[in-house]
Write an enzyme that holds these catalytic residues in place. Structure first.
Site, PDB file in Angstrom:
ATOM      1  N   CYS A 247       1.876   6.236  -7.441  1.00  0.00           N
ATOM      2  CA  CYS A 247       2.492   7.203  -8.709  1.00  0.00           C
ATOM      3  C   CYS A 247       2.233   8.333  -8.250  1.00  0.00           C
ATOM      4  O   CYS A 247       0.940   8.067  -8.503  1.00  0.00           O
ATOM      5  CB  CYS A 247       2.535   7.091 -10.129  1.00  0.00           C
TER       6      CYS A 247
ATOM      7  N   GLU B  62      -4.712   8.038  14.700  1.00  0.00           N
ATOM      8  CA  GLU B  62      -4.446   6.754  15.052  1.00  0.00           C
ATOM      9  C   GLU B  62      -3.327   6.358  16.790  1.00  0.00           C
ATOM     10  O   GLU B  62      -2.449   7.598  16.866  1.00  0.00           O
ATOM     11  CB  GLU B  62      -3.822   5.693  14.094  1.00  0.00           C
TER      12      GLU B  62
ATOM     13  N   ARG C 181       0.959  -1.168  -0.323  1.00  0.00           N
ATOM     14  CA  ARG C 181       0.150  -0.218  -0.413  1.00  0.00           C
ATOM     15  C   ARG C 181       0.866   1.271  -0.032  1.00  0.00           C
ATOM     16  O   ARG C 181       2.456   1.145  -0.364  1.00  0.00           O
ATOM     17  CB  ARG C 181      -0.946   0.079   0.945  1.00  0.00           C
TER      18      ARG C 181
ATOM     19  N   CYS D 179       8.006   9.057  -5.910  1.00  0.00           N
ATOM     20  CA  CYS D 179       8.650   8.261  -7.359  1.00  0.00           C
ATOM     21  C   CYS D 179       9.042   8.714  -8.640  1.00  0.00           C
ATOM     22  O   CYS D 179       8.630   9.876  -8.935  1.00  0.00           O
ATOM     23  CB  CYS D 179       6.639   7.777  -7.688  1.00  0.00           C
TER      24      CYS D 179
ATOM     25  N   GLU E 294      -1.604   8.620   4.822  1.00  0.00           N
ATOM     26  CA  GLU E 294      -0.013   8.703   5.550  1.00  0.00           C
ATOM     27  C   GLU E 294       0.269   8.568   4.001  1.00  0.00           C
ATOM     28  O   GLU E 294       1.537   7.836   3.697  1.00  0.00           O
ATOM     29  CB  GLU E 294       0.665   7.224   6.287  1.00  0.00           C
TER      30      GLU E 294
END
Ligand code: GLA
Ligand code: ZN
Length: 690
Positions: A123, A317, A119, A163, A158
């Site tokens: 790009c 979180e 995950r 790339c 997150e």
């Protein structure tokens, strides 16, 4: 004037409490869904983050959408008084998409395109990926725009990484053209005559790549690449929210940050977000003392509050027990869950949220802490701890929207960190920019003095003290603003390795600390790097105004300076620079600017800051000496103050509150005098503004 901020979403002016919820993993056993709702209510949870990695469950084939399960969940939420932090699914793609459109897959800096996997690895330039995100986001917004459960948009998850595909290379070149206009300007900024690196055509420019495969020695380019990655990620984010802003203009938008993650300059998101959110995973009970770690966590909470100028943020979180990715994953000991949750609140969070609601049954996060364990019921220690947090924050409605107004600011700047990390010399390791900032910060934390952790673009005028450890890079305009700050009566505290380069990582000519030379009143001629085992010593002059005495250790970096206008307060004791200035102060306008020439021990920082705090009459939250491991923080609405006392030690500790009387918000009683904080214990007290 202090203003109270509105609640994150005015429809529910209470603390949000809940976690990441993945009902799609339990589609085959919908009974679990009903059980989840029962348990959510039982644990005093009122919010769930849904849809974060749900793309394949929402669009199992290109253009075929299956919202049924999410409709059911959203309806169950609203029927039961639970709100949804609804995510856009771009954090993970379906396999069909990677197969059909390989351009959505990231190319790493080694120029190898990844396989479909994991995950957080798309790009960020790919027009196809952007279009696919836009479509699904629009469908989500259209479908749930009037749904009573829809509360906040959680954009992707997150964001991070970069790339290096051809599309990204083109976008980088375009960004550079826009920034520099001409190749001449770019070549100058990057100092490319060095090693014959001059570019004569835009097409020759390639993003940095690991040595020896590609370019890593042009520091100006490294910096610009990092800036571009942030720019392009923010741009990707902006593309994601176009349909949401249009269809659901009243629903606040956020994305979750990762603390001081250096891959993205989070400050650049500030204007695009309605509320800042971050994910907090300290490794409690580990290799460092909990209170030392607690101090570092506070530092990050303060950054997140400052990114939007003091506006409350979301703790998006945290784990209810343990995470699963550290070398050793420890559950939180009794008390720590409430303590670490309230710690976030103390620094400005208006939510306490978790990863995750229910443990997944398979794959790599099945042992990550969750509110509901594999046993599936509520009779667990963790479930009780979560319930306790829920019940506690229900008593703190008055704190919602309040802020923190420190007299002290500390600059921790992303771009400065990038530039320092890239330097070769004076040391390759133990450059320690962040931990140096944390060490200075700790002097305030242990005394219960709130601090804003800002970047160098922030307004300095509202503070009494600005601390700028290792301000290696001084961007355009910053020196002028620091001059003004000191001139008008502020106190600036600077250290070794300051004022070395400009925005492009080009050294200031004419003497360091460059544009800060005047305000600091010193010239730094050389810097000595010490081997780990070596020490020098800093000896204060007799009758120095700060009343420092004795001998302090200096390690790792010692700046060899000349006092120009500044007054010398302490000198080095040994080596060829014995007798040269080690600590100086310069009167400048109505203020003062200190320069610590070396990296000194804890005792030095303690004595130095103790003297400064006294001299400038800096307010402590509670006018008392706090025991080690206890801190005090305060939030205010301008009339009332909410004092948070937190004990990060396993043994119980006492705090002297003095004569002031406080209302204990957790039990309604009036307290003054001695207060006992249990093991990892907390207290939340209200008093009138002093
Ligand atoms: C991150 C992610 C979550 C989860 C946790 C585990 O914060 O956002 O999806 O993987 O880490 O700690
Ligand atoms: Zn790309």
């Amino acid at each position: 004037m202090i203003k109270k901020y509105p609640p994150i979403n005015p429809r529910f002016p209470h603390f949000l409490h809940g976690g990441d919820y993945n009902p799609e993993q339990w589609q085959d056993t919908p009974k679990v869904w009903d059980e989840d709702i029962r348990l959510m209510k039982l644990s005093h949870c009122n919010t769930m983050s849904v849809g974060i990695f749900s793309w394949v469950s929402l669009e199992p084939e290109e253009g075929k959408f299956t919202f049924g399960w999410l409709d059911t969940i959203m309806d169950k939420f609203s029927k039961n008084g639970i709100y949804a932090v609804l995510a856009t699914p771009s954090g993970a793609r379906p396999a069909w998409m990677s197969k059909k459109y390989p351009e959505v897959l990231r190319v790493n800096s080694d120029r190898v395109r990844i396989l479909h996997s994991g995950r957080h690895n798309h790009c960020f330039t790919s027009p196809i990926y952007r279009e696919k995100c836009r479509i699904i986001n629009q469908k989500l917004a259209e479908r749930y725009k009037d749904h009573p459960a829809l509360f906040v948009w959680h954009i992707s998850n997150e964001y991070g990484g970069d790339c290096h595909c051809e599309l990204c290379q083109e976008a980088f070149r375009k960004w550079l053209k826009n920034k520099y206009g001409t190749l001449d300007k770019l070549n100058h900024a990057w100092w490319t005559r060095f090693w014959s690196h001059t570019f004569t055509d835009w097409s020759q420019i390639e993003s940095p790549a690991p040595y020896p495969h590609g370019e890593s020695s042009v520091h100006g380019m490294n910096l610009d690449w990092k800036r571009f990655v942030t720019y392009q990620t923010v741009d990707f984010f902006k593309n994601e929210i176009v349909p949401l802003r249009k269809i659901t203009p009243k629903i606040p938008v956020t994305t979750n940050f990762m603390g001081t993650y250096q891959g993205l300059n989070y400050w650049k998101f500030a204007d695009e977000l309605d509320v800042v959110a971050w994910d907090n995973y300290p490794q409690w009970h580990g290799w460092e003392e909990d209170w030392m770690l607690g101090c570092k966590v506070s530092f990050v909470h303060d950054i997140n509050r400052c990114i939007k100028g003091g506006k409350p943020f979301m703790l998006m979180e945290s784990t209810p027990s343990m995470q699963n990715w550290a070398d050793v994953c420890k559950p939180k000991r009794p008390g720590m869950h409430l303590l670490s949750s309230i710690q976030a609140v103390a620094h400005g969070a208006d939510t306490v949220q978790y990863f995750q609601w229910r443990k997944s049954r398979g794959s790599c996060e099945k042992f990550h802490g969750a509110v509901v364990d594999h046993c599936g019921h509520e009779n667990t220690r963790v479930f009780h701890d979560v319930t306790e947090v829920g019940k506690t924050i229900e008593k703190l409605d008055a704190v919602i929207g309040t802020t923190v107004r420190p007299e002290v600011a500390l600059i921790f700047d992303w771009e400065n960190n990038w530039a320092i990390d890239d330097t070769q010399g004076p040391r390759r390791y133990k450059k320690d920019y962040q931990s140096t900032c944390e060490n200075h910060y700790r002097q305030f934390w242990i005394r219960g003095i709130p601090v804003d952790v800002i970047n160098m673009d922030c307004d300095f005028s509202k503070y009494k003290i600005v601390i700028a450890p290792m301000l290696y890079m001084v961007r355009q305009g910053v020196a002028k603003r620091l001059d003004n700050f000191v001139q008008r009566g502020g106190t600036l505290i600077a250290t070794y390795w300051t004022g070395i380069v400009d925005d492009n990582d080009l050294c200031f000519l004419g003497g360091f600390p460059g544009p800060l030379r005047k305000v600091l009143g010193i010239w730094s001629e050389e810097i000595d790097a010490l081997y780990d085992k070596d020490r020098n010593y800093v000896v204060p002059f007799k009758n120095n105004p700060l009343k420092l005495s004795g001998k302090y250790e200096a390690r790792e970096l010692c700046d060899l300076i000349h006092a120009e206008k500044a007054k010398v307060l302490a000198e080095y004791k040994q080596d060829f620079y014995a007798g040269r200035p080690a600590l100086t102060v310069n009167k400048f306008g109505r203020g003062e600017a200190y320069y610590m020439a070396s990296r000194n021990d804890e005792k030095f920082l303690n004595d130095f800051y103790q003297a400064i705090i006294k001299k400038l009459n800096i307010r402590r939250v509670i006018d008392t000496k706090l025991p080690q491991g206890v801190t005090a923080q305060v939030r205010t609405d301008g009339k009332k103050e909410f004092v948070f006392l937190m004990n990060f030690k396993q043994e119980k500790q006492e705090v002297q509150l003095g004569k002031t009387s406080y209302k204990n918000l957790l039990n309604g009683k009036t307290v003054s005098g001695k207060l006992v904080l249990p093991s990892f214990g907390i207290a939340v007290l209200e008093r009138a503004e002093r």
